[in-house]
Every structure is written in C-alpha cells, then in structure tokens.
Scaffold this active site. Structure first.
Site, mmCIF file in Angstrom:
data_model
loop_
_atom_site.group_PDB
_atom_site.id
_atom_site.type_symbol
_atom_site.label_atom_id
_atom_site.label_comp_id
_atom_site.label_asym_id
_atom_site.label_seq_id
_atom_site.Cartn_x
_atom_site.Cartn_y
_atom_site.Cartn_z
ATOM 1 N N HIS A 135 40.575 -11.198 45.222
ATOM 2 C CA HIS A 135 41.390 -9.982 45.238
ATOM 3 C C HIS A 135 41.941 -9.900 46.650
ATOM 4 C CE1 HIS A 135 41.751 -5.543 43.770
ATOM 5 N NE2 HIS A 135 42.878 -5.993 44.311
ATOM 6 N N THR A 191 39.072 -3.798 41.900
ATOM 7 C CA THR A 191 38.738 -5.147 41.442
ATOM 8 C C THR A 191 38.254 -5.143 39.984
ATOM 9 O OG1 THR A 191 38.252 -5.823 43.707
ATOM 10 C CG2 THR A 191 37.375 -7.209 41.938
ATOM 11 N N GLU A 227 41.139 -10.438 31.886
ATOM 12 C CA GLU A 227 40.512 -10.760 30.598
ATOM 13 C C GLU A 227 41.420 -10.386 29.429
ATOM 14 O OE1 GLU A 227 36.525 -11.216 29.755
ATOM 15 O OE2 GLU A 227 35.857 -9.988 31.452
#
Length: 129
Positions: free
Chosen positions: A67, A33, A41
């Site tokens: 996730h 994750t 990002e």
C-alpha cells in the site's frame, strides 16, 4: 477452462466508512488497507466468476501487496487485475490499485476454485463440534 489473460477493473469511492480511522487500521481519514484488500479480492473474483462451472466459486488464499500512497475521502480508487497463471484450480492475479493521481498499491493475489456448497458445508461443520 480458464486461461491466463483475463482482466477486470472495479472502482469504489473513498468514503468515511472505508477509511483507516473507520476500519481500525489507523487513525487517518484515507483509504484503508483492509478496504484496498477487499477491492482487490472483489476485482479478481468478479473477473473469473462467469467463466466457472455452475456451483463453483473462488476463495482467496494469499495476498502479497504493498500500500504505497494515501487516497483521501472523495476520490475514486480503481483496481485492475490480470489473471497471470492457472495451475489446475489455483489462480494467480497481478493487481494494481490507483486513484487517478498515483499508484496506491500493487502486488499479487492467489485464489482457488472450489465447489461453493461443499466448501460452505465444510466451514459450517466447524460450528457443529
């Protein structure tokens, strides 16, 4: 001036270095994750960087993601981003991460446009107290 609609896709390979076991977010050898967050990002920041004024950059301010599926070592993972809202210097992206077999994760990511030098100076000032 940034406008909504900008898209980008970035891809990475799942390796032992970006697994949950390696990054401490679990014990299994699947895409972690924290690695997915990094890919999100990176994808969003790269999508708008060339549209900013000289000296500007963006910083992440919020993530709301899930996730949803594991991806093992050796598979590629791609993140697709779309800039869906521009509110002054605040940017909101929709993101979807997939591995070619299934959707791995999805959600939204907020970023904020800052003056890179001023932002760094403010951060550095914390260590001078």
């Amino acid at each position: 001036m940034l406008e909504s609609g900008i898209t980008n896709t970035e891809t990475t390979m799942v390796t032992e270095q970006n697994t949950a076991a390696a990054l401490g977010s679990g014990t299994v050898l699947v895409f972690a994750t924290p690695a997915m967050i990094n890919l999100i990002e990176y994808t969003c920041s790269r999508s708008v960087q060339d549209e900013l004024e000289p000296g500007q950059t963006t910083v992440g301010t919020n993530l709301n993601i899930s996730h949803d599926a594991p991806t093992p070592i050796g598979m590629q993972v791609s993140c697709a981003s779309k800039l869906v809202k521009v509110d002054g210097r605040a940017l909101t992206f929709e993101v979807e991460v997939s591995d070619g077999v299934s959707v791995v994760g999805r959600g939204t990511h907020d970023r904020f446009i800052v003056d890179a030098e001023r932002f760094q100076s403010k951060a550095n000032a914390k260590s001078n107290r």
